[in-house]
Design an enzyme around this catalytic site. Sequence first.
Site, PDB file in Angstrom:
ATOM      1  N   THR A 239       0.851  -1.180   0.000  1.00  0.00           N
ATOM      2  CA  THR A 239       0.000   0.000   0.000  1.00  0.00           C
ATOM      3  C   THR A 239       0.891   1.236   0.000  1.00  0.00           C
ATOM      4  O   THR A 239       1.860   1.307   0.761  1.00  0.00           O
ATOM      5  CB  THR A 239      -0.919  -0.017   1.244  1.00  0.00           C
ATOM      6  OG1 THR A 239      -1.679  -1.220   1.183  1.00  0.00           O
ATOM      7  CG2 THR A 239      -1.836   1.184   1.280  1.00  0.00           C
ATOM      8  N   CYS A 328      27.280   2.187   7.359  1.00  0.00           N
ATOM      9  CA  CYS A 328      27.142   0.728   7.365  1.00  0.00           C
ATOM     10  C   CYS A 328      28.461   0.079   7.770  1.00  0.00           C
ATOM     11  O   CYS A 328      28.487  -0.968   8.396  1.00  0.00           O
ATOM     12  CB  CYS A 328      26.757   0.197   5.995  1.00  0.00           C
ATOM     13  SG  CYS A 328      25.713   1.289   5.072  1.00  0.00           S
TER      14      CYS A 328
END
Length: 406
Positions: A239, A328
């Site tokens: 959605t 990261c």
Amino acid sequence: MKTVYLDNNATTSIKPEVVDAMMPYLTDIWGNASSVFYEVGQRAEGELIKLRESVAKNIGAKNANEVYFTASGCEADNWAIKGYAFANKRKGNHIITTKIEHHAILGACEFLEKHGFSVTYLDVDDEGIVTAEDVEAAITDETILISVMTANNEIGTIEPIADIAKVARKHKIAFHTDAVQAIGHIPINVSELDVDMLSISGHKFHGPKGVGVLYIKNGTRIDNLIHGGGQERGKRAATENLAGIAGLAKALDIAVSNIDKNMANMKSMRDRLINGLRERIDYIKLNGPEDDRRLCNNVNFSYEFVEGEAILMRLNMKGICASSGSACASGSLDPSHVLLAIGVPHEIAHGSIRFSVGEDTTEEEIDYVLETMPKIISGLRAMSPMYEAFEDGRIESFTKKYMEEK
Ligand SMILES: *Cc1c(COP(=O)(O)O)cnc(C)c1O
């Protein structure tokens, strides 16, 4: 204590105008854009169409239906690499990329290597540049996809993407570029660049986190990464995150409209910082190019005889936010893959700090860093056995030769 935020390559602050643009979708316009049999859903659908058109216009896409919303830059990168590879594996199994890509690209490529694909990770030169000739030389009969980032997030290198796109076009190979750091920092037009796929992420240009875009040129065959409902023309289920999309669209509009002014300010702050650090601190090396192939906001130096993490901790005590590589990579003890790829020796790669200025960074903020950094570095060097050994003439300096050449 005031905060001086110089980690804009990691994320950017969300603009108040962006929050304002998102609010209606968190309050009034809460309908499901795919539930089009009643007004509540139709209204959401109508808004989504307008937002997609706005994004398409701002990246130079010919058709709004070439804009696919994702939940991040990492997702856009993963989708481009895996989705294209799996959809086109009958044509060949070879992919070309570079050693300095974001981990989203490198990780997706490593995953594909476990599934029958072969990947060439191109070397770069000592400034992080990969040339169109290098790319062309790596092409084989099996090559189906080339992915080279528009600009590097750690050292700011801007790659010759238009030339690489031409090579890809000539050989009828698809071309993807990770433009997550480039957007808002250099003008980006997918039609002029003639790329097949391009990734961006909202939070790198003062939009919200958790929303990105993969531009996919019409006619490009790509498999789904996310299966389920028919959203995004059946290509990506979920959605629609209308509030996030509205925030990204607004932030992009502001970034594109103000790009000249923003680039000029960032460049001037960047150069004030680069020149100031060089004047004040010995035995340092700038990583990445020194000319207009450097991103307007990136400053990355290696400081010999000290550890990056120790510098960051002391900067934090002074209210200054920076990074010792990519977010990261921090948390691991290996030096950054990007610094190693440009040939920075392990010894000094560990002492690297990235400052990334923002469009609102001021001279006062830069001058505060210029006042603070020399004290931090000399304090740390005073405790460093390596520095002592160097001063006693027992070891050589890696950066000395480099500095003498400057
Ligand atoms: C930040 C970044 C990404 C990842 O984007 P997210 O939205 O944080 O997933 C990908 N590529 C580059 C070059 C980046 O700097």
